[in-house]
Design a protein around this motif. Structure first.
Motif, PDB file in Angstrom:
ATOM      1  N   ASP A   1       0.835  -1.207   0.000  1.00  0.00           N
ATOM      2  CA  ASP A   1       0.000   0.000   0.000  1.00  0.00           C
ATOM      3  C   ASP A   1       0.869   1.256   0.000  1.00  0.00           C
ATOM      4  N   PHE A   2       1.907   1.247   0.841  1.00  0.00           N
ATOM      5  CA  PHE A   2       2.792   2.413   0.937  1.00  0.00           C
ATOM      6  C   PHE A   2       3.464   2.691  -0.403  1.00  0.00           C
ATOM      7  N   LYS A   3       3.869   1.597  -1.079  1.00  0.00           N
ATOM      8  CA  LYS A   3       4.559   1.729  -2.363  1.00  0.00           C
ATOM      9  C   LYS A   3       3.660   2.424  -3.388  1.00  0.00           C
ATOM     10  N   ARG A   4       2.346   2.088  -3.326  1.00  0.00           N
ATOM     11  CA  ARG A   4       1.401   2.699  -4.276  1.00  0.00           C
ATOM     12  C   ARG A   4       0.991   4.105  -3.852  1.00  0.00           C
ATOM     13  N   MET A   5       0.935   4.298  -2.526  1.00  0.00           N
ATOM     14  CA  MET A   5       0.468   5.582  -1.987  1.00  0.00           C
ATOM     15  C   MET A   5       1.431   6.732  -2.240  1.00  0.00           C
ATOM     16  N   VAL A   6       2.727   6.482  -2.015  1.00  0.00           N
ATOM     17  CA  VAL A   6       3.696   7.587  -2.001  1.00  0.00           C
ATOM     18  C   VAL A   6       3.669   8.423  -3.289  1.00  0.00           C
ATOM     19  N   PRO A   7       3.761   7.789  -4.500  1.00  0.00           N
ATOM     20  CA  PRO A   7       3.717   8.625  -5.710  1.00  0.00           C
ATOM     21  C   PRO A   7       2.374   9.355  -5.845  1.00  0.00           C
ATOM     22  N   ALA A   8       1.277   8.686  -5.432  1.00  0.00           N
ATOM     23  CA  ALA A   8      -0.054   9.313  -5.533  1.00  0.00           C
ATOM     24  C   ALA A   8      -0.131  10.546  -4.629  1.00  0.00           C
ATOM     25  N   VAL A   9       0.438  10.423  -3.421  1.00  0.00           N
ATOM     26  CA  VAL A   9       0.437  11.553  -2.481  1.00  0.00           C
ATOM     27  C   VAL A   9       1.255  12.711  -3.053  1.00  0.00           C
ATOM     28  N   LEU A  10       2.409  12.401  -3.650  1.00  0.00           N
ATOM     29  CA  LEU A  10       3.256  13.461  -4.224  1.00  0.00           C
ATOM     30  C   LEU A  10       2.540  14.176  -5.370  1.00  0.00           C
ATOM     31  N   ARG A  11       1.890  13.380  -6.250  1.00  0.00           N
ATOM     32  CA  ARG A  11       1.160  13.992  -7.381  1.00  0.00           C
ATOM     33  C   ARG A  11      -0.002  14.853  -6.872  1.00  0.00           C
ATOM     34  N   GLY A  12      -0.749  14.301  -5.901  1.00  0.00           N
ATOM     35  CA  GLY A  12      -1.900  15.027  -5.350  1.00  0.00           C
ATOM     36  C   GLY A  12      -1.482  16.326  -4.685  1.00  0.00           C
ATOM     37  N   THR A  13      -0.358  16.268  -3.946  1.00  0.00           N
ATOM     38  CA  THR A  13       0.137  17.467  -3.241  1.00  0.00           C
ATOM     39  C   THR A  13       0.519  18.562  -4.225  1.00  0.00           C
ATOM     40  N   ALA A  14       1.239  18.153  -5.298  1.00  0.00           N
ATOM     41  CA  ALA A  14       1.668  19.156  -6.292  1.00  0.00           C
ATOM     42  C   ALA A  14       0.447  19.816  -6.948  1.00  0.00           C
ATOM     43  N   LEU A  15      -0.519  18.980  -7.349  1.00  0.00           N
ATOM     44  CA  LEU A  15      -1.724  19.513  -8.005  1.00  0.00           C
ATOM     45  C   LEU A  15      -2.506  20.418  -7.067  1.00  0.00           C
ATOM     46  N   GLY A  16      -2.703  19.950  -5.830  1.00  0.00           N
ATOM     47  CA  GLY A  16      -3.494  20.708  -4.856  1.00  0.00           C
ATOM     48  C   GLY A  16      -2.860  22.045  -4.531  1.00  0.00           C
ATOM     49  N   SER A  17      -1.518  22.065  -4.407  1.00  0.00           N
ATOM     50  CA  SER A  17      -0.833  23.315  -4.063  1.00  0.00           C
ATOM     51  C   SER A  17      -1.083  24.377  -5.122  1.00  0.00           C
TER      52      SER A  17
END
Length: 504
Positions: A247-263
Motif C-alpha cells: 500500500d505504501f509503495k502505491r500511496m507515495v507517488p499518488a500523495v506526491l502527485r496530489g500534493t503538487a496539483l493541490g498546491s
C-alpha cells in the motif's frame, strides 16, 4: 531566503506560546469531532464554532479557526470512507474508493492513507504559502476591480472544466449558482431583488443552507430511496489499521502527485480544494494500474491518498488569495474574512505589513496543527469506526438533527431549517439527474463578488465595458479563460475528459 526564515521564526515565536498551542489543539480536536459527524463539514463546523472565538485575542481566534478548518476537513474524509457520506464537497471523490475499501474491511488503511497524505500535503501547502506570500502580496497591489472580475471568471471556467459529468450540466449548475447568489439586497441601491416579498430572503440564501441541503440531506434522501441491502452503511470488519508495505509503495507517488496539483489549484478562486480533489483523482486514473492493483472505483488506495492529499494541500494554499489579495477563494475562507472583520482586521495585502505577528503566527500554526491532527487521529481511528458502525435507521435521524441544529445555530432562524429541507429535495433530484452540485456552490460564492467587482469596474470606467480588455492583466486572464474553454470543447479533449470522469 533569509527574510523568509526571519518571518517564520517570528511566526513560530507567536504560535509556540502556551495559549496559542492550546487554541490550536482545541480547534483541531473540535474540528475533527464535529467533522466526523456526517453532513457537517468544515463550513458548518466553523459557522457553529465562530461565536466561541469572539472573546479571544485576534491571533488566537484565527489559529483556533484554522485548526477547526483542517480538523473538520480531515473529519470529512472519515465520514466519506466509513459512511459513504462526504462530510464536505472536497471529500466527494474520496467516497468512490474509500467506501469500497471500508466494505472490504480495509477501513483502517484507507483512513491511515488519508491521514498521512493529508499531513504531508498540509506541510508542503503551508511551505508554499510561506514562500509565495511576499511576492503575491506585491502582485496584489496591481489588481483592480476589472482584474478581480476576470480572475473569478477564470476560476469559474476552471470549475466547469474540472467538474465531473457533462460540460452542459456543469455550465447549467454554475449559472444556477450565480442566479441563487443574486437573491437578496442589491449592493449599490439597497433594493431587495428576487426576494418575492419574503423578509428572510432580503439577506440572501445562506451558503450553509445550500451546502447542507444539497450534500447532506440530498444524500440521505437518495440513500433512503434504495433498498436496505444497497444502503448498508458500514460493514464493521476492520483488520489492521496501518497500510501494508505494498500500500505504501502505491500511496507515495499518488500523495506526491496530489500534493503538487493541490498546491497549485488551491490558489485559484472558486473552491480550489474541490477542483484539486477531482483533478487528482482523474490524474490517478490516467496513471496506469500496476500488476495486481485493484481497479479504480473498487477500493484502490491511490483513489483515497491522492484526492485527500490534493484537497489538504489546496486548503492550505487557499489562504494565499485570502491573505494576499483579500479574496476568499471558497466559502470557508469567506467565513475567515468574517472572523477577521469581527476582530477589526481588514484582509488583504496590508495584513502582512500592518500585522506581521498575526500573518506569520497563523502560517506557523498550520504546521503545528497538521502535526496535532496526525497525533490525534491515527490512534483514534478505532473510536471513529465504533462511533460510525451504527445502523442507518439510527444514523440518518441523527444526521438530520445535527444538520438542522447546525443550520439553525448560524442565524437562529427556523426559515433556514425549512430551506435546507427544500434544498435536500433539490439535491436528491440532482443525484437522480446525474448532476454534480459542486459547481453550483462555486457559482453561488463567487457570483456576488463578481457582480460587485464588475459594477465597480464599470463605475470607474463610466460604463465602458472595454475596460475589461484594455487593462493588460484583466485581458490576459480573460484570454486564458477563453483558451481553457476552447481547449476543452475540442472533440478529442472533450472525449478524453468524459472518459476521465466516468466513475468520478
Amino acid at each position: 531566503m533569509m527574510e523568509l526564515i526571519n518571518h517564520l521564526s517570528l511566526g513560530f515565536g507567536v504560535a509556540f506560546t502556551p495559549i496559542n498551542l492550546t487554541y490550536a489543539f482545541v480547534g483541531c480536536l473540535l474540528g475533527t469531532l464535529i467533522g466526523v459527524l456526517p453532513g457537517i463539514g468544515p463550513l458548518a463546523t466553523i459557522a457553529m464554532l465562530l461565536p466561541a472565538t469572539y472573546g479571544l485575542p485576534p491571533v488566537s481566534a484565527l489559529i483556533m479557526l484554522a485548526g477547526i478548518y483542517y480538523g473538520a476537513q480531515y473529519g470529512g474524509s472519515t465520514t466519506a470512507i466509513l459512511v459513504n457520506l462526504p462530510g464536505e464537497a472536497s471529500s466527494v471523490v474520496t467516497v468512490i474508493d474509500g467506501y469500497q475499501m471500508a466494505r472490504q474491511g480495509r477501513a483502517g488503511p484507507a483512513l491511515a492513507a488519508a491521514g498521512l497524505g493529508s499531513f504531508f500535503a498540509g506541510c508542503v501547502g503551508t511551505l508554499v504559502l510561506a514562500a509565495f506570500a511576499v511576492p503575491l502580496t506585491e502582485l496584489a497591489f496591481m489588481f483592480g476591480a476589472a482584474e478581480y472580475f476576470s480572475l473569478m471568471v477564470l476560476g469559474l471556467i476552471g470549475a466547469v472544466v474540472l467538474a465531473s459529468g457533462s460540460l452542459l450540466k456543469a455550465f447549467g449548475m454554475i449559472l444556477l449558482g450565480l442566479l441563487l447568489g443574486m437573491v437578496g439586497t442589491d449592493v449599490n441601491s439597497g433594493v431587495a431583488r428576487f426576494s418575492f416579498d419574503i423578509p428572510e430572503l432580503t439577506d440572501g440564501i445562506g451558503f450553509i443552507v445550500i451546502a447542507m441541503g444539497l450534500f447532506g440531506y440530498g444524500e440521505i434522501i437518495s440513500n433512503l430511496g434504495k433498498h436496505e441491502s444497497e444502503r448498508e452503511v458500514f460493514i464493521a470488519r476492520v483488520q489492521g489499521l496501518l497500510p501494508s508495505r505494498q500500500d505504501f509503495k502505491r500511496m507515495v507517488p499518488a500523495v506526491l502527485r496530489g500534493t503538487a496539483l493541490g498546491s497549485v489549484l488551491g490558489i485559484l478562486p472558486g473552491g480550489g480544494a474541490v477542483m484539486a480533489a477531482f483533478a487528482a483523482y482523474t490524474l490517478e486514473k490516467k496513471t496506469s494500474l500496476q500488476p495486481g492493483e485493484v481497479p479504480f472505483g473498487q477500493g484502490n488506495i491511490r483513489g483515497v491518498a491522492a484526492p485527500e492529499s490534493a484537497n489538504n494541500a489546496a486548503s492550505q494554499t487557499s489562504f494565499i488569495p485570502l491573505l494576499t489579495l483579500g479574496i476568499p477563494p471558497n466559502a470557508v475562507m469567506a467565513l475567515m474574512v468574517g472572523a477577521m472583520t469581527i476582530h477589526n482586521i481588514q484582509p488583504g495585502p496590508q495584513v502582512m505589513t500592518s500585522n506581521p505577528e498575526l500573518f506569520w503566527g497563523l502560517i506557523a500554526s498550520m504546521w503545528i496543527g497538521n502535526a496535532m491532527l496526525i497525533v490525534l487521529n491515527l490512534p483514534l481511528i478505532g473510536i471513529w469506526i465504533k462511533l460510525l458502525s451504527v445502523p442507518y435507521r439510527w444514523l440518518f435521524p441523527a444526521i438530520v438533527l445535527f444538520c438542522a441544529i447546525g443550520v439553525y445555530s448560524t442565524n437562529n432562524s427556523t426559515w433556514d431549517v425549512w430551506m435546507v429541507g427544500l434544498f435536500g429535495v433539490i439535491g436528491y433530484v440532482f443525484i437522480k439527474l446525474g448532476m454534480e452540485p459542486a459547481p453550483l456552490l462555486l457559482g453561488f460564492i463567487l457570483g456576488p463578488m463578481m457582480e460587485e467587482n464588475l459594477r465597480r469596474a464599470l463605475l470607474l470606467s463610466r460604463g465602458d465595458w472595454s475596460v475589461l480588455l484594455t487593462r493588460p492583466l484583466s485581458a490576459s486572464l480573460l484570454a486564458l479563460a477563453a483558451l481553457l474553454l476552447l481547449t476543452v470543447l475540442l472533440p478529442s479533449i472533450k472525449k478524453k475528459r468524459e472518459e476521465a470522469f466516468v466513475e468520478a
